[in-house]
Design a protein around this motif. Structure first.
Motif, PDB file in Angstrom:
ATOM      1  N   THR A 398       0.839  -1.211   0.000  1.00  0.00           N
ATOM      2  CA  THR A 398       0.000   0.000   0.000  1.00  0.00           C
ATOM      3  C   THR A 398       0.864   1.247   0.000  1.00  0.00           C
ATOM      4  N   ALA A 399       2.040   1.163   0.619  1.00  0.00           N
ATOM      5  CA  ALA A 399       2.968   2.308   0.615  1.00  0.00           C
ATOM      6  C   ALA A 399       3.477   2.596  -0.789  1.00  0.00           C
ATOM      7  N   LEU A 400       3.479   1.567  -1.646  1.00  0.00           N
ATOM      8  CA  LEU A 400       3.911   1.769  -3.033  1.00  0.00           C
ATOM      9  C   LEU A 400       2.774   2.251  -3.925  1.00  0.00           C
ATOM     10  N   GLY A 401       1.542   2.280  -3.386  1.00  0.00           N
ATOM     11  CA  GLY A 401       0.421   2.779  -4.159  1.00  0.00           C
ATOM     12  C   GLY A 401      -0.617   1.741  -4.536  1.00  0.00           C
ATOM     13  N   LEU A 402      -0.367   0.466  -4.182  1.00  0.00           N
ATOM     14  CA  LEU A 402      -1.383  -0.555  -4.450  1.00  0.00           C
ATOM     15  C   LEU A 402      -2.481  -0.479  -3.397  1.00  0.00           C
ATOM     16  N   ASN A 403      -3.681  -0.881  -3.762  1.00  0.00           N
ATOM     17  CA  ASN A 403      -4.765  -0.906  -2.783  1.00  0.00           C
ATOM     18  C   ASN A 403      -5.832  -1.904  -3.224  1.00  0.00           C
ATOM     19  N   GLY A 404      -6.727  -2.228  -2.281  1.00  0.00           N
ATOM     20  CA  GLY A 404      -7.826  -3.147  -2.567  1.00  0.00           C
ATOM     21  C   GLY A 404      -7.346  -4.541  -2.933  1.00  0.00           C
ATOM     22  N   PRO A 405      -8.092  -5.208  -3.822  1.00  0.00           N
ATOM     23  CA  PRO A 405      -7.741  -6.581  -4.213  1.00  0.00           C
ATOM     24  C   PRO A 405      -6.354  -6.709  -4.820  1.00  0.00           C
ATOM     25  N   ALA A 406      -5.834  -5.621  -5.370  1.00  0.00           N
ATOM     26  CA  ALA A 406      -4.509  -5.671  -6.006  1.00  0.00           C
ATOM     27  C   ALA A 406      -3.425  -6.031  -5.005  1.00  0.00           C
ATOM     28  N   VAL A 407      -3.617  -5.676  -3.736  1.00  0.00           N
ATOM     29  CA  VAL A 407      -2.622  -5.996  -2.708  1.00  0.00           C
ATOM     30  C   VAL A 407      -2.527  -7.511  -2.530  1.00  0.00           C
ATOM     31  N   GLY A 408      -3.672  -8.155  -2.363  1.00  0.00           N
ATOM     32  CA  GLY A 408      -3.675  -9.608  -2.201  1.00  0.00           C
ATOM     33  C   GLY A 408      -3.132 -10.321  -3.419  1.00  0.00           C
ATOM     34  N   ASP A 426      13.551 -11.917  -0.075  1.00  0.00           N
ATOM     35  CA  ASP A 426      14.278 -10.735   0.394  1.00  0.00           C
ATOM     36  C   ASP A 426      13.391  -9.512   0.167  1.00  0.00           C
ATOM     37  N   ARG A 427      13.176  -8.745   1.224  1.00  0.00           N
ATOM     38  CA  ARG A 427      12.222  -7.639   1.145  1.00  0.00           C
ATOM     39  C   ARG A 427      12.565  -6.655   0.036  1.00  0.00           C
ATOM     40  N   GLY A 428      13.816  -6.243  -0.024  1.00  0.00           N
ATOM     41  CA  GLY A 428      14.209  -5.253  -1.017  1.00  0.00           C
ATOM     42  C   GLY A 428      14.019  -5.744  -2.436  1.00  0.00           C
ATOM     43  N   LEU A 429      14.443  -6.982  -2.703  1.00  0.00           N
ATOM     44  CA  LEU A 429      14.314  -7.528  -4.052  1.00  0.00           C
ATOM     45  C   LEU A 429      12.855  -7.755  -4.427  1.00  0.00           C
ATOM     46  N   LEU A 430      12.040  -8.140  -3.461  1.00  0.00           N
ATOM     47  CA  LEU A 430      10.622  -8.345  -3.742  1.00  0.00           C
ATOM     48  C   LEU A 430       9.929  -7.027  -4.062  1.00  0.00           C
ATOM     49  N   LEU A 431      10.285  -5.977  -3.331  1.00  0.00           N
ATOM     50  CA  LEU A 431       9.681  -4.664  -3.613  1.00  0.00           C
ATOM     51  C   LEU A 431      10.129  -4.139  -4.963  1.00  0.00           C
ATOM     52  N   GLU A 432      11.374  -4.427  -5.341  1.00  0.00           N
ATOM     53  CA  GLU A 432      11.842  -4.026  -6.675  1.00  0.00           C
ATOM     54  C   GLU A 432      11.037  -4.733  -7.756  1.00  0.00           C
ATOM     55  N   TYR A 433      10.758  -6.010  -7.529  1.00  0.00           N
ATOM     56  CA  TYR A 433       9.954  -6.766  -8.492  1.00  0.00           C
ATOM     57  C   TYR A 433       8.557  -6.155  -8.626  1.00  0.00           C
ATOM     58  N   VAL A 434       7.968  -5.745  -7.518  1.00  0.00           N
ATOM     59  CA  VAL A 434       6.645  -5.111  -7.569  1.00  0.00           C
ATOM     60  C   VAL A 434       6.704  -3.829  -8.389  1.00  0.00           C
ATOM     61  N   LYS A 435       7.710  -3.028  -8.156  1.00  0.00           N
ATOM     62  CA  LYS A 435       7.840  -1.747  -8.879  1.00  0.00           C
ATOM     63  C   LYS A 435       7.994  -1.955 -10.366  1.00  0.00           C
ATOM     64  N   GLU A 436       8.765  -3.013 -10.735  1.00  0.00           N
ATOM     65  CA  GLU A 436       9.043  -3.236 -12.155  1.00  0.00           C
ATOM     66  C   GLU A 436       7.904  -3.971 -12.871  1.00  0.00           C
ATOM     67  N   LYS A 437       7.250  -4.899 -12.179  1.00  0.00           N
ATOM     68  CA  LYS A 437       6.311  -5.779 -12.863  1.00  0.00           C
ATOM     69  C   LYS A 437       4.838  -5.532 -12.541  1.00  0.00           C
ATOM     70  N   LEU A 438       4.561  -5.010 -11.346  1.00  0.00           N
ATOM     71  CA  LEU A 438       3.164  -4.987 -10.880  1.00  0.00           C
ATOM     72  C   LEU A 438       2.587  -3.580 -10.726  1.00  0.00           C
ATOM     73  N   LEU A 439       3.369  -2.556 -10.894  1.00  0.00           N
ATOM     74  CA  LEU A 439       2.835  -1.196 -10.784  1.00  0.00           C
ATOM     75  C   LEU A 439       2.529  -0.604 -12.147  1.00  0.00           C
TER      76      LEU A 439
END
Length: 439
Positions: A398-408, A426-439
């Motif tokens: 949610t801090a990256l901007g996802l919300n609702g069903p998209a978070v799950g 790894d938290r950092g690598l997983l968040l990078e993946y979200v930024k690159e692939k899921l946002l």
């Protein structure tokens, strides 16, 4: 013989001090004479219920005055019941009335089996008018008096008899066995919840195999789904038993856990309907689990099984024949799908199922051992197989901007990537993946 517990002795002393007869009776006496650890102790007495209430006030509750029962003491308490005769049984379960009597023998005469119709007093004296001690010594289960009358009075005694035989390893006497079969249709008049309780107790008995093999016709009154399995030849080198005999051996091979043994009872219900015979005379049951699940569900609904147990049992029935690839990835996925408790139950189901097959094919136990070793290794290593173990949480997304069903959805995508070893947890690598692939 196991001694009478001191709190029960105190009850007997007080009743005798008031010049009433007082005896321990029922299953606790039976088990004490067998050298087993007794369960609840019950007392029967010549004292009327009002006298019992007065003697033990304020520590007495009128829990069943209509039948002469008063519960004495704190906690679970001890049931103290006045000597009685039962009236007519109009519903194959309960007497329409009871009459209090001053005679112990009349009270013992209304009980189900001779081994449960033995009374014991403070001085170790035994009242045994129906030969219960001799039946204990002979390991025989025999109804008190006319067995058919006993079962027509209360049809639940049929299943109680099967449960006692399964638990104690007693043979059922010939007259009693014939009466069980003659009166079995009366089980249709018994509440499903009571049948479930007795069936569960029977299934968890050490000697359940003999009962399942000897009495499928009786069980089939309320479990008609099992009857097509009886005598059904599997025509397979993997099986040395027909479907019902395999089921019985599988139940007995499972640990005595109610969920496990119920799952084994139901796991192959779909085999008769899915049977095919190939050109070489070999039998196959392709997808039998798919047919077993709705049949098992119908049984569990009929028996009023609680939802949690029902869900686990149906999962075990559905997956009992599913392969378990021997890899850490397979283990992680299985943990994600079932959770550790259910997964360990599934391994027990597979063990029991295999032990009930032809002996040359029981070496699958080694593969199950290897899979369980790998399961323990994955659990000890801290591998990620659930959202609770994932290094990223919903708040991070949610801090990256996802919300609702998209978070799950994103969390599940990350878990898939980690379980498939495409990403480290790894938290950092997983968040990078979200930024690159899921946002």
């Amino acid at each position: 013989m196991r001694p009478i517990p001191e709190p029960v002795q105190d009850i007997l002393r007080r009743l005798e001090g008031a010049e009433y007869e007082a005896w321990c009776v029922g299953g606790a006496v039976r088990d004490a004479l067998l050298g087993l650890e007794p369960g609840d102790w019950d007392v029967t007495t010549s004292a009327p219920p009002e006298a019992v209430l007065s003697l033990f006030a304020p520590h007495a509750l009128p829990t069943g005055l209509r039948h002469g029962t008063v519960t004495v003491g704190g906690g679970k308490g001890v049931e103290v019941t006045t000597f009685r005769r039962d009236g007519d049984y109009l519903d194959n379960r309960h007497p329409d009335h009871v009459e209090f009597t001053g005679l112990l023998r009349e009270d013992l005469a209304r009980r189900d089996f001779t081994v449960n119709a033995i009374a014991l007093n403070l001085r170790g004296e035994i009242a045994d008018p129906f030969g219960g001690r001799a039946d204990l010594a002979a390991h025989v289960l025999r109804a008190v008096g006319d067995p058919e009358q006993r079962f027509r009075e209360d049809a639940l005694r049929i299943l109680r008899g099967l449960r006692f035989a399964s638990k104690l390893g007693f043979a059922i006497g010939p007259d009693t066995s014939r009466a069980i079969r003659r009166c079995a249709p009366l089980l249709k008049n018994i509440a499903p919840e009571r049948i479930q309780a007795e069936l569960t107790g029977m299934l968890c008995g050490e000697h359940v195999l003999e009962i399942l093999l000897d009495y499928p016709d009786v069980l089939g009154v309320f479990l008609p789904e099992i009857l097509p399995c009886v005598g059904f030849d599997q025509h397979s080198v993997y099986h040395c038993y027909d479907v019902w005999s395999h089921t019985a051996h599988a139940v007995a091979a499972a640990p005595p856990d109610p969920i496990l043994r119920c799952a084994m009872l139901l796991h192959d219900l779909g085999k008769p309907e899915t049977f095919t015979l190939d050109e070489e005379g070999r039998g196959h049951f392709y997808g039998h689990w798919r047919q077993s699940v709705p049949l098992a569900e119908a049984v569990l609904d009929r028996l009023r099984m609680d939802n949690r147990s029902k869900k686990i049992i149906l999962t075990l029935v559905e997956r009992h024949d599913a392969p378990l690839p021997l890899s850490e990835k397979s283990v992680r996925r299985a943990l994600a799908r079932y959770g550790e408790p259910t997964l360990r139950l599934l391994l027990s189901v597979k063990r029991a199922d295999n032990l009930a097959q032809a002996e040359p094919y029981r070496d699958r136990q080694k593969l199950i051992d290897q899979w369980e070793d790998l399961l323990n290794l994955v659990l000890q290593s801290g591998d990620c197989f659930s959202l609770s173990r994932l290094a990223v949480k919903g708040g991070d997304l949610t801090a990256l901007g996802l919300n609702g069903p998209a978070v799950g959805e994103a969390l599940r995508e990350l878990l898939e990537q980690v379980m498939d070893e495409k990403l480290p947890n790894d938290r950092g690598l997983l968040l990078e993946y979200v930024k690159e692939k899921l946002l």
